[in-house]
Design a protein around this motif. Structure first.
Motif, PDB file in Angstrom:
ATOM      1  N   GLU A 144       0.817  -1.213   0.000  1.00 54.72           N
ATOM      2  CA  GLU A 144       0.000   0.000   0.000  1.00 54.72           C
ATOM      3  C   GLU A 144       0.857   1.272   0.000  1.00 54.72           C
ATOM      4  O   GLU A 144       0.362   2.360  -0.297  1.00 54.72           O
ATOM      5  CB  GLU A 144      -0.947   0.011   1.198  1.00 54.72           C
ATOM      6  CG  GLU A 144      -2.070  -1.011   1.096  1.00 54.72           C
ATOM      7  CD  GLU A 144      -3.063  -0.880   2.230  1.00 54.72           C
ATOM      8  OE1 GLU A 144      -3.168   0.224   2.817  1.00 54.72           O
ATOM      9  OE2 GLU A 144      -3.744  -1.877   2.536  1.00 54.72           O
ATOM     10  N   LEU A 145       2.128   1.132   0.330  1.00 61.08           N
ATOM     11  CA  LEU A 145       3.029   2.285   0.275  1.00 61.08           C
ATOM     12  C   LEU A 145       3.102   2.884  -1.128  1.00 61.08           C
ATOM     13  O   LEU A 145       3.461   4.051  -1.296  1.00 61.08           O
ATOM     14  CB  LEU A 145       4.436   1.873   0.722  1.00 61.08           C
ATOM     15  CG  LEU A 145       4.633   1.591   2.219  1.00 61.08           C
ATOM     16  CD1 LEU A 145       5.970   0.899   2.450  1.00 61.08           C
ATOM     17  CD2 LEU A 145       4.558   2.881   3.029  1.00 61.08           C
ATOM     18  N   ARG A 155       5.372   2.054  -8.953  1.00 60.73           N
ATOM     19  CA  ARG A 155       3.932   1.800  -8.986  1.00 60.73           C
ATOM     20  C   ARG A 155       3.605   0.657  -9.951  1.00 60.73           C
ATOM     21  O   ARG A 155       2.804  -0.225  -9.639  1.00 60.73           O
ATOM     22  CB  ARG A 155       3.183   3.069  -9.392  1.00 60.73           C
ATOM     23  CG  ARG A 155       3.163   4.145  -8.329  1.00 60.73           C
ATOM     24  CD  ARG A 155       2.538   5.426  -8.863  1.00 60.73           C
ATOM     25  NE  ARG A 155       1.106   5.281  -9.077  1.00 60.73           N
ATOM     26  CZ  ARG A 155       0.178   5.626  -8.203  1.00 60.73           C
ATOM     27  NH1 ARG A 155       0.535   6.118  -7.016  1.00 60.73           N
ATOM     28  NH2 ARG A 155      -1.105   5.487  -8.485  1.00 60.73           N
ATOM     29  N   SER A 156       4.239   0.662 -11.107  1.00 65.82           N
ATOM     30  CA  SER A 156       3.990  -0.393 -12.092  1.00 65.82           C
ATOM     31  C   SER A 156       4.412  -1.756 -11.565  1.00 65.82           C
ATOM     32  O   SER A 156       3.727  -2.768 -11.797  1.00 65.82           O
ATOM     33  CB  SER A 156       4.727  -0.088 -13.397  1.00 65.82           C
ATOM     34  OG  SER A 156       4.228   1.085 -13.994  1.00 65.82           O
ATOM     35  N   SER A 157       5.545  -1.795 -10.857  1.00 61.92           N
ATOM     36  CA  SER A 157       6.030  -3.065 -10.299  1.00 61.92           C
ATOM     37  C   SER A 157       5.050  -3.611  -9.273  1.00 61.92           C
ATOM     38  O   SER A 157       4.774  -4.822  -9.234  1.00 61.92           O
ATOM     39  CB  SER A 157       7.406  -2.869  -9.664  1.00 61.92           C
ATOM     40  OG  SER A 157       8.364  -2.495 -10.627  1.00 61.92           O
ATOM     41  N   LEU A 188      -6.687   0.935  -3.893  1.00 65.16           N
ATOM     42  CA  LEU A 188      -6.178   2.228  -3.443  1.00 65.16           C
ATOM     43  C   LEU A 188      -5.402   2.943  -4.549  1.00 65.16           C
ATOM     44  O   LEU A 188      -5.373   4.173  -4.602  1.00 65.16           O
ATOM     45  CB  LEU A 188      -5.291   2.032  -2.214  1.00 65.16           C
ATOM     46  CG  LEU A 188      -6.027   1.595  -0.930  1.00 65.16           C
ATOM     47  CD1 LEU A 188      -5.028   1.198   0.151  1.00 65.16           C
ATOM     48  CD2 LEU A 188      -6.937   2.705  -0.420  1.00 65.16           C
ATOM     49  N   LEU A 189      -4.777   2.150  -5.424  1.00 68.50           N
ATOM     50  CA  LEU A 189      -4.053   2.739  -6.558  1.00 68.50           C
ATOM     51  C   LEU A 189      -4.997   3.100  -7.705  1.00 68.50           C
ATOM     52  O   LEU A 189      -4.548   3.597  -8.740  1.00 68.50           O
ATOM     53  CB  LEU A 189      -2.989   1.760  -7.061  1.00 68.50           C
ATOM     54  CG  LEU A 189      -1.775   1.558  -6.147  1.00 68.50           C
ATOM     55  CD1 LEU A 189      -0.933   0.390  -6.630  1.00 68.50           C
ATOM     56  CD2 LEU A 189      -0.924   2.822  -6.077  1.00 68.50           C
ATOM     57  N   LEU A 221     -12.384   1.010  -5.108  1.00 68.21           N
ATOM     58  CA  LEU A 221     -12.053   1.188  -6.517  1.00 68.21           C
ATOM     59  C   LEU A 221     -13.141   1.977  -7.250  1.00 68.21           C
ATOM     60  O   LEU A 221     -12.856   2.794  -8.125  1.00 68.21           O
ATOM     61  CB  LEU A 221     -11.853  -0.180  -7.174  1.00 68.21           C
ATOM     62  CG  LEU A 221     -11.391  -0.181  -8.625  1.00 68.21           C
ATOM     63  CD1 LEU A 221     -10.002   0.452  -8.747  1.00 68.21           C
ATOM     64  CD2 LEU A 221     -11.369  -1.600  -9.186  1.00 68.21           C
ATOM     65  N   GLU A 222     -14.377   1.731  -6.869  1.00 66.66           N
ATOM     66  CA  GLU A 222     -15.508   2.363  -7.551  1.00 66.66           C
ATOM     67  C   GLU A 222     -15.974   3.639  -6.853  1.00 66.66           C
ATOM     68  O   GLU A 222     -17.043   4.163  -7.157  1.00 66.66           O
ATOM     69  CB  GLU A 222     -16.657   1.359  -7.659  1.00 66.66           C
ATOM     70  CG  GLU A 222     -16.290   0.137  -8.514  1.00 66.66           C
ATOM     71  CD  GLU A 222     -17.342  -0.963  -8.475  1.00 66.66           C
ATOM     72  OE1 GLU A 222     -18.257  -0.877  -7.613  1.00 66.66           O
ATOM     73  OE2 GLU A 222     -17.248  -1.892  -9.290  1.00 66.66           O
TER      74      GLU A 222
END
Length: 477
Positions: A144-145, A155-157, A188-189, A221-222
């Protein structure tokens, strides 16, 4: 030798005490760390010494030192936080192996305090963790960091790792209960591409204890969640998350201060073998080995040290020619199921291990002993490949391999064993005593073990799984 700043620090305040938490001392350590980076190395050593001294010494250093790092985090640059984070993550994984729940929580919070710079190391350690054991959930929770970073590569990783885990849960290769943290991180992303995947998992989790977590991830997410999420531990002031956990540890110490925590000889010898092998692998001696030899060095060094104690009765300080003759020429060939290449690496790894043990002051004058081992190189291989030297378990596994069973497929091995045992019941061997039945060893790397790491090992050794088959990538029988 301590420098001037370190010599002035209140080290005695970190000793075991039934009083209050020495906050002033912890803050002084944290402030000194931001001035003099060498303090961090001393703190790491103090942690190691305290952890390795268990159960002979009961102190709070393993709790205080992560708190000190967390207190200092905001004043450290990325490079320093990354270095501390890597140390804390290794200790988090170690605490998970030992089922040290309070330490895991404290270490997770301290790791989180280092920020998203630690995420590459988080993902690296996650790859080595078995599902639902050890620090699995704490490590995935740290993903979550990624919400706090603008680094697109990081972020992609994280997105890729979380997506892969959820896909494995969707296909049934990972328990759905093991993947809920990844669902929350993707939510969360705001990774909207995961919506369909999360919906499938929510439906599959209907009868699971973690159904609410998947439902919550979809709501996040929504943008349908109408309340604020509870802050993660590392997002709270250190005192808020540290004090209640320290008090739990103190209460436990007070309730068990009269208990005898002495390990049995086998457990203690295995623990020390693992610790020494880990230190050896990190040493310059091990890193001078050729890559193909280094790959087997952890397994070989651990088992040389453990077999020396469990079969020859020799502690690391007592290893001599007689001990190594028994371990290398008899026990290894008899018990270890592996390819020829591993046995070709036994002699060079053992020679290097002996030199390292001498450098650590554990053994003396190992040159002649190393030369003797060097002379045994061909004999070790010959003994290991000769079926006449194999124990019953190894003979069975070698036959399974010859019959085409994939040694990396746990289910295939279990099916083979079931078929073998059914032949005992239905064929000419009906009435064969149960003692002749084969119990499956589960030493498979990259396969999620169904056996808990603190449960008895299914190979029948009498040891805990994590101390036996679950601790290696080869097969010991």
């Amino acid at each position: 030798m301590m420098n001037d700043i370190e010599s002035q620090l209140p080290w005695e305040s970190l000793k075991h005490t039934d009083g209050d938490i020495p906050w002033l001392a912890l803050e002084e350590f944290a402030n000194s760390l931001t001035i003099d980076w060498s303090v961090s190395q001393t703190l790491m050593k103090v942690y190691e010494d305290a952890w390795n001294a268990w159960p002979d010494y009961k102190g709070y250093e393993d709790l205080y030192i992560p708190a000190i790092f967390a207190l200092a985090a905001s004043n450290l640059n990325d490079e320093k936080r990354s270095e501390i984070g890597k140390f804390l993550l290794e200790k988090l994984s170690q605490a998970g192996q030992d089922n040290a729940d309070i330490s895991m929580e404290v270490l997770m919070a301290a790791c989180g305090s280092m920020g998203p710079v630690i995420l590459p190391d988080v993902l690296d350690i996650i790859r080595k963790e078995p599902n639902q054991n050890g620090a699995w959930f704490q490590l995935w929770g740290l993903t979550e960091l990624a919400v706090k970073t603008e680094d697109s590569i990081i972020r992609s990783s994280v997105i890729q790792a979380c997506t892969e885990l959820l896909q494995q849960a969707d296909s049934g290769h990972v328990e759905i209960d093991d993947a809920f943290c990844a669902a929350q991180t993707l939510a969360l992303l705001k990774h909207t591409s995961s919506r369909k995947l999360l919906k499938r998992l929510e439906k599959k989790a209907e009868d699971s204890f973690f159904y609410g977590d998947y439902e919550e991830a979809l709501l996040i997410l929504e943008n349908r969640l109408d309340y604020s999420l509870t802050p993660n531990m590392w997002e709270q002031p250190v005192k808020e998350w540290f004090e209640p956990r320290w008090k739990m540890a103190r209460k436990w110490y007070q309730e068990h201060k009269e208990d005898d925590f002495e390990e049995d000889d086998v457990e203690a010898g295995s623990r020390r073998a693992a610790l020494l092998a880990e230190r050896f692998i990190e040493s310059e001696y091990a890193h001078k080995l050729a890559d193909d030899i280094f790959d087997d060095a952890g397994f070989i060094s651990h088992n040389v040290l453990e077999y020396a104690w469990t079969y020859a009765g020799s502690s690391p300080e007592e290893i001599d020619e007689h001990t190594l003759e028994e371990v290398l020429l008899d026990v290894f060939p008899r018990k270890v199921t592996a390819e020829r290449e591993l046995f070709e690496n036994v002699a060079p790894v053992t020679e290097t291990l002996l030199k390292w043990l001498e450098s650590e002051g554990i053994l003396t004058d190992t040159k002649a002993l190393a030369e003797t081992v060097h002379g045994w190189a061909d004999i070790i291989v010959a003994n290991a490949m000769n079926p006449q030297n194999w124990g019953m378990g190894k003979s069975f596994m070698m036959q399974a391999k010859a019959d085409g069973v994939d040694m990396g497929d746990q289910e295939a091995i279990q099916r083979y064993i079931a078929k073998y045992n059914s032949r005992l019941d239905g064929g000419n061997l009906t009435g064969t005593p149960d003692s002749f039945r084969i119990t499956p060893p589960i030493p498979i790397v990259n396969i999620s073990p169904k056996t808990g790491r603190n449960e008895p090992c299914p190979c029948g050794s009498g040891k805990k799984y994590k101390k036996c088959c679950g601790g290696t990538n080869k097969i010991n029988l």
